[in-house]
Design an enzyme around this catalytic site. Sequence first.
Site, PDB file in Angstrom:
ATOM      1  N   ILE A  17       0.831  -1.203   0.000  1.00  0.00           N
ATOM      2  CA  ILE A  17       0.000   0.000   0.000  1.00  0.00           C
ATOM      3  C   ILE A  17       0.866   1.253   0.000  1.00  0.00           C
ATOM      4  O   ILE A  17       0.574   2.226  -0.705  1.00  0.00           O
ATOM      5  CB  ILE A  17      -0.946  -0.004   1.217  1.00  0.00           C
ATOM      6  CG1 ILE A  17      -1.991  -1.121   1.070  1.00  0.00           C
ATOM      7  CG2 ILE A  17      -1.642   1.346   1.370  1.00  0.00           C
ATOM      8  CD1 ILE A  17      -2.864  -1.305   2.299  1.00  0.00           C
ATOM      9  N   ASP A  60      14.925   0.930  10.142  1.00  0.00           N
ATOM     10  CA  ASP A  60      13.831   0.493  11.006  1.00  0.00           C
ATOM     11  C   ASP A  60      13.256   1.705  11.734  1.00  0.00           C
ATOM     12  O   ASP A  60      13.998   2.468  12.363  1.00  0.00           O
ATOM     13  CB  ASP A  60      14.360  -0.530  12.016  1.00  0.00           C
ATOM     14  CG  ASP A  60      13.249  -1.233  12.790  1.00  0.00           C
ATOM     15  OD1 ASP A  60      12.247  -0.567  13.130  1.00  0.00           O
ATOM     16  OD2 ASP A  60      13.397  -2.434  13.078  1.00  0.00           O
ATOM     17  N   ASN A  87       2.371   4.640   7.200  1.00  0.00           N
ATOM     18  CA  ASN A  87       1.873   3.397   6.604  1.00  0.00           C
ATOM     19  C   ASN A  87       2.607   2.154   7.097  1.00  0.00           C
ATOM     20  O   ASN A  87       2.021   1.079   7.177  1.00  0.00           O
ATOM     21  CB  ASN A  87       2.002   3.490   5.079  1.00  0.00           C
ATOM     22  CG  ASN A  87       1.794   2.154   4.412  1.00  0.00           C
ATOM     23  OD1 ASN A  87       0.674   1.658   4.288  1.00  0.00           O
ATOM     24  ND2 ASN A  87       2.888   1.518   3.997  1.00  0.00           N
ATOM     25  N   TYR A 151      -1.537  -7.435  16.459  1.00  0.00           N
ATOM     26  CA  TYR A 151      -1.651  -6.477  15.356  1.00  0.00           C
ATOM     27  C   TYR A 151      -2.892  -5.604  15.518  1.00  0.00           C
ATOM     28  O   TYR A 151      -2.826  -4.376  15.372  1.00  0.00           O
ATOM     29  CB  TYR A 151      -1.705  -7.244  14.036  1.00  0.00           C
ATOM     30  CG  TYR A 151      -2.011  -6.394  12.827  1.00  0.00           C
ATOM     31  CD1 TYR A 151      -1.036  -5.579  12.262  1.00  0.00           C
ATOM     32  CD2 TYR A 151      -3.279  -6.410  12.242  1.00  0.00           C
ATOM     33  CE1 TYR A 151      -1.318  -4.802  11.141  1.00  0.00           C
ATOM     34  CE2 TYR A 151      -3.562  -5.645  11.121  1.00  0.00           C
ATOM     35  CZ  TYR A 151      -2.585  -4.843  10.577  1.00  0.00           C
ATOM     36  OH  TYR A 151      -2.862  -4.079   9.471  1.00  0.00           O
ATOM     37  N   LYS A 155      -3.379  -1.394  15.969  1.00  0.00           N
ATOM     38  CA  LYS A 155      -4.185  -0.565  15.078  1.00  0.00           C
ATOM     39  C   LYS A 155      -5.293   0.155  15.845  1.00  0.00           C
ATOM     40  O   LYS A 155      -5.716   1.252  15.456  1.00  0.00           O
ATOM     41  CB  LYS A 155      -4.767  -1.410  13.947  1.00  0.00           C
ATOM     42  CG  LYS A 155      -3.713  -1.915  12.963  1.00  0.00           C
ATOM     43  CD  LYS A 155      -2.933  -0.757  12.330  1.00  0.00           C
ATOM     44  CE  LYS A 155      -1.960  -1.239  11.283  1.00  0.00           C
ATOM     45  NZ  LYS A 155      -1.239  -0.117  10.617  1.00  0.00           N
TER      46      LYS A 155
END
Length: 265
Positions: A17, A60, A87, A151, A155
């Site tokens: 993306i 990183d 992103n 994860y 988010k």
Amino acid sequence: MRLQNKVIIVTGSTTGIGKAIAIRCAAEGAKIVVHGLENDWGKEVVEQLGKDKAVLHIEDLSNEGTPERLVQLAINTFGKLDAVVNNAAIVASSNIHTTGLSFLRKLLEVNAIAPFALIKAALPELTKNKGCVLNIGSVNAYSGEPNLLAYSMTKGALMTMTRNLGDTLHRENGVRVNQINPGWVLTETETIRKREHGLPDNWYEDIAPVYAPAGRILWPHEIAAAAVYWLADESGPISGQVVDLEQHPFIGRNPPKDASAIVKK
């Protein structure tokens, strides 16, 4: 040219993306700081965009000082900074039993803390130029798949930060902060994950309607098209908003738990 002369940092833009966003923004007239971990892929992106429109930084995001170096690179190369696209993220499977604390801390560091640090480092320049931030989240922020616990937690944190800073930074600094939550997107990383789940390489060609009413999942360039609106001046004073980009109502649905059920029987 909706982004003419804007300078934008896009983290995680050597693939997926982020790469699609970098390509679309450059096509709309922006200059891009390409960032990621894959040096060869990053060089290919810069070559595609043109060395007069892009510069590469490989590091990183969780390293000390990376946000500051990205901001300084934008200023040194292009003279200013107008926008940040957060992103970059680690997408990794885990549940309550397989999520160790060190693993959780690493995901939080890259997926939530690093975006905060980059916004903080960029804020003086964004304030000067009345710029904006676009965070790339995930529909998993609302709850998440059973095997995407860590994860999904990161988010969720990113989404809360967007809501909070979208209000405070807009009021105090004139900087807009918004977020898009992509649903299921066919990226290189997703292809690898599904292969690890035991699915064939062409799994995306025949997905069950419960997951893909349109008969397919989203493409990265479709997310990039939406990103341009939030980075462009045409989005006006809108700030603190989170928009889900999926082909079906996400919240409240209860699809099958069996991962193999994504493919039609």
